[in-house]
Each structure stands twice: as C-alpha cells, then as structure tokens.
Design an enzyme around this catalytic site. Sequence first.
Site, mmCIF file in Angstrom:
data_model
loop_
_atom_site.group_PDB
_atom_site.id
_atom_site.type_symbol
_atom_site.label_atom_id
_atom_site.label_comp_id
_atom_site.label_asym_id
_atom_site.label_seq_id
_atom_site.Cartn_x
_atom_site.Cartn_y
_atom_site.Cartn_z
ATOM 1 N N ASP A 26 0.822 -1.217 0.000
ATOM 2 C CA ASP A 26 0.000 0.000 0.000
ATOM 3 C C ASP A 26 0.857 1.269 0.000
ATOM 4 O OD1 ASP A 26 -2.276 1.509 0.042
ATOM 5 O OD2 ASP A 26 -2.675 1.225 2.179
ATOM 6 N N ARG A 39 -0.235 8.420 -10.501
ATOM 7 C CA ARG A 39 -0.328 7.257 -9.604
ATOM 8 C C ARG A 39 0.346 6.026 -10.221
ATOM 9 N NH1 ARG A 39 -3.842 7.012 -5.644
ATOM 10 N NH2 ARG A 39 -4.223 4.801 -5.989
ATOM 11 N N ASN A 74 -10.522 -3.346 -6.654
ATOM 12 C CA ASN A 74 -9.650 -2.434 -7.432
ATOM 13 C C ASN A 74 -10.123 -2.196 -8.872
ATOM 14 O OD1 ASN A 74 -6.544 -3.455 -5.807
ATOM 15 N ND2 ASN A 74 -7.898 -1.748 -5.343
HETATM 16 C C1 FPP Z 1 -2.379 0.019 -3.193
HETATM 17 O O1 FPP Z 1 -1.753 1.287 -3.101
HETATM 18 C C2 FPP Z 1 -1.690 -0.743 -4.220
HETATM 19 C C3 FPP Z 1 -2.295 -1.366 -5.258
HETATM 20 C C4 FPP Z 1 -3.764 -1.366 -5.460
HETATM 21 C C5 FPP Z 1 -1.497 -2.093 -6.291
HETATM 22 C C6 FPP Z 1 -0.300 -2.859 -5.790
HETATM 23 C C7 FPP Z 1 0.451 -3.404 -6.932
HETATM 24 C C8 FPP Z 1 1.771 -3.242 -7.134
HETATM 25 C C9 FPP Z 1 2.699 -2.618 -6.173
HETATM 26 C C10 FPP Z 1 2.394 -3.797 -8.381
HETATM 27 C C11 FPP Z 1 2.890 -5.190 -8.098
HETATM 28 C C12 FPP Z 1 3.551 -5.738 -9.286
HETATM 29 C C13 FPP Z 1 3.638 -7.033 -9.571
HETATM 30 C C14 FPP Z 1 4.394 -7.410 -10.766
HETATM 31 C C15 FPP Z 1 3.026 -8.096 -8.763
HETATM 32 P P1 FPP Z 1 -2.548 2.587 -3.525
HETATM 33 O O2 FPP Z 1 -2.303 2.854 -4.947
HETATM 34 O O3 FPP Z 1 -3.982 2.455 -3.153
HETATM 35 O O4 FPP Z 1 -1.842 3.693 -2.672
HETATM 36 P P2 FPP Z 1 -2.518 4.960 -1.981
HETATM 37 O O5 FPP Z 1 -3.313 4.434 -0.826
HETATM 38 O O6 FPP Z 1 -1.337 5.758 -1.548
HETATM 39 O O7 FPP Z 1 -3.345 5.655 -3.019
#
Ligand code: FPP
Length: 238
Positions: A26, A39, A74
Amino acid sequence: MALFKKRGMAEEGFKILPEHIGIIMDGNGRWAKKRGLPRTAGHKAGADVFEKICKECGRLGIKEVTFYAFSTENWKRPKEEVNTLMRLFYDFLIDAKERLTDSGDLRIRFAGEREGIHPELLKLMDEAEFETAQRKGTLVNLAINYGGRQEIVSAVNKLIAKGKTEITEQDISSHLYTMPDCDLIIRPSGEERLSNFLLWQAAYSEFWYSDVLWPDFDIKDLHEALHEFENRNRRFGG
Ligand code: FPP
C-alpha cells in the site's frame, strides 16, 4: 530447503521465521503524489520493490509469501490505472521464470478469481505456475482479483456443489485458493486495516504496520518486521 532456511536465519540472526507472510503493498499513489507524478508511476516503483522483496524472502528461506497485488474492489479504479497494473503483472510474468532464479528458485502461484482477468494474462499466470511448480524455494502467491470474502464464498459454493449440507472449518480451509494460515501480515503506508485480505487465514496472524510507503519499503523494513515477529508471544487463544 532446511539448509537454506538455516543459512538465512543464521546470517541475519533470526531465531524463528514466519512460514507464511502476507504483504499488503500500500501507498503507491501517495508516493507518486508526493513527487508530482501520476499514480501509475507509484505502481511501477512498487513493482520493483515487489521483486526485491520476493528475492529477499527467497534468500532468507521463507516458505511462502502472499502479495496483495489487485483486489476484487480495485476494478473500480480509473481504467488507465487498472490497465497499468495489468501491464505490470504481464511484464513481470513474461520472464518471471528467469528473473526469479537467482534467489533460491522461487515458485509462483496465482490466488484469486479468474473471471474478469484478460485471457492473455491468465495464460501467462498458468505458464508461470506450471514452469516453476517443481521448484523448492519460496512460494510466491500473487493475489490478483482477490477478495477474502469472495474466497470464503467460493469455498462454500464448491462444498455445496459437492452436496455438503454441513461443513467444518477443515472443509472451508481445504477449499480456499490454497494459502495456509498466515503468520505475519505486513502493511506499510500507515493504514492499519486488513482490507479484505486473507480473512480466513489471518485468524491468528501477527500484524506489523509501518508509515513507510510501499515504493520506499526496503529489505531493512522486512528484517525489522521479522525481528519483531520473532519476539511476539503467540498463544493462538490458549
Ligand atoms: C495500493 O496502493 C496498491 C495497489 C492497489 C497495487 C499494488 C500493486 C503493485 C505494487 C504492483 C505489483 C507488481 C507485480 C508485478 C506483482 P494505492 O495505490 O492504493 O496507494 P494509496 O493508498 O497511496 O493511493
């Protein structure tokens, strides 16, 4: 495996390691925002950290690690963001077999609902699973299109389809996507909630939170979580 595990533990001074770690990646969006970037740039940086942490888990001899990469919720995100995430999964899987050989022969497995995922991505996931299935190193579960409630509902539906009219905990456990009980859940970014991750498997999990945003998460943060874990007094309700 046993030797490998011992080596990792001895080198880093761990008395005990969790068998199954769950990681909620996260903070990508906030990381990007702080830098005036879109983002999607946060997700790209997060993907590099994912790979680094996979390899460190392999090096330490962790048995299994589940990464929360994309939840059933998501899909509600903007199309461009969803497409970027799918592309990142695709780019990783296309040569994952080669990329993950240098750290204890990692295995890859998919956890989530197949429906809704692009057939090309599904094909790559199946291939990565198949091609790494015989390896002996850390099992990396990629939770994509994953929801903890969905996982339990789907387990119950499988049992109904088998004609079961009464079910036990063991019945549910054995019809989940395959992840065992989780020992340690790591969530960076300052949020302290489970967000529909491993609901069943987290019954007796230890939790480790940190303010660090996922793209800044480092091997030292993983070690800190593991050192804290080894000092927790786990009683499992007893
Ligand atoms: C949540 O942070 C993160 C996600 C919904 C996506 C996580 C995926 C990755 C890190 C890519 C992984 C890659 C592979 C190849 C498996 P957010 O975007 O909601 O963060 P925020 O709360 O700060 O907005």
